[in-house]
Structure formats: structure tokens, C-alpha cells
Design an enzyme around this catalytic site. Structure first.
Site, mmCIF file in Angstrom:
data_model
loop_
_atom_site.group_PDB
_atom_site.id
_atom_site.type_symbol
_atom_site.label_atom_id
_atom_site.label_comp_id
_atom_site.label_asym_id
_atom_site.label_seq_id
_atom_site.Cartn_x
_atom_site.Cartn_y
_atom_site.Cartn_z
ATOM 1 N N CYS A 31 75.304 53.884 34.736
ATOM 2 C CA CYS A 31 76.532 54.487 34.206
ATOM 3 C C CYS A 31 77.193 53.557 33.190
ATOM 4 O O CYS A 31 77.771 52.541 33.564
ATOM 5 C CB CYS A 31 77.454 54.790 35.388
ATOM 6 S SG CYS A 31 79.141 55.214 34.938
ATOM 7 N N CYS A 34 80.940 52.977 33.615
ATOM 8 C CA CYS A 34 81.181 52.107 34.782
ATOM 9 C C CYS A 34 81.116 50.641 34.365
ATOM 10 O O CYS A 34 81.910 49.817 34.816
ATOM 11 C CB CYS A 34 80.145 52.353 35.877
ATOM 12 S SG CYS A 34 80.153 54.031 36.541
#
Length: 107
Positions: A31, A34
């Protein structure tokens, strides 16, 4: 101080039974957003270590936690207070926006 990893085995002790609010960052290796949020959370953890704990849960390694807390998109952050979800934050945000979302816990 960096946010530490929490697993399904340690979640209850480190999050639900904590004396202070705990921000849980639900994330995954793949991600991109993230990875953008991670250093910001580390900074907030360092600057506010006496007020709030910040931990990370890898959703790929801990799918039961992701399912239990209905994580459908990441990054997703939930602040737990006294074992309950008090605040939910979804998506990557710059530090000032995250600090605003967390103001109740940082003051």
C-alpha cells in the site's frame, strides 16, 4: 519512537487493555499511501508518547483483526479508548490534518 507492530496475539493486551488511547494503523506492504502515512505517525508517536500509543497492524498478516474492525480500504486508522473504537480515520493525510483529527487525544 516508532509505531510498533501488533498482531492478533498481542492486540488485546497492547490495544484493548491500554491505559491510554491507542491509534491503530491498519496497513500493508503493498500500500503506497500507507508508506506515506507511516513516517508521519512515527513523528506523532515520538512527539506525543505520553498521551497516545501508536501501533501498526499488517492486514495481510492479521486478517481476523481487519475483518473484525471492518477495514475495507487502507490506510485506515482507529483510535481505541478503554477498549472501544473512539475515532476512525481513513486515507492518507498530511501531518496537520492527522493532528487535527487526533486533537482530542493530543491536548
Amino acid at each position: 519512537m516508532t509505531a510498533r507492530n501488533v498482531t492478533e496475539q498481542t492486540f488485546e493486551a497492547e490495544v484493548l487493555k491500554s491505559d491510554k488511547p491507542v491509534l491503530v494503523d491498519f496497513w500493508a506492504e503493498w500500500c503506497g499511501p500507507c508508506r506515506m502515512v507511516s513516517p508521519i505517525l512515527d513523528e506523532i508517536a515520538t512527539e506525543n508518547s505520553e498521551k497516545i500509543d501508536i501501533v501498526k497492524v499488517n492486514v495481510d498478516e492479521n486478517p481476523n483483526l481487519a475483518m473484525k474492525y471492518q477495514i475495507t480500504s487502507i490506510p485506515a486508522m482507529k483510535v481505541f479508548k478503554a477498549g472501544e473504537v473512539a475515532t476512525s480515520i481513513v486515507g492518507a493525510k498530511p501531518k496537520p490534518a492527522l493532528e487535527a483529527d487526533l486533537a482530542a487525544y493530543l491536548s
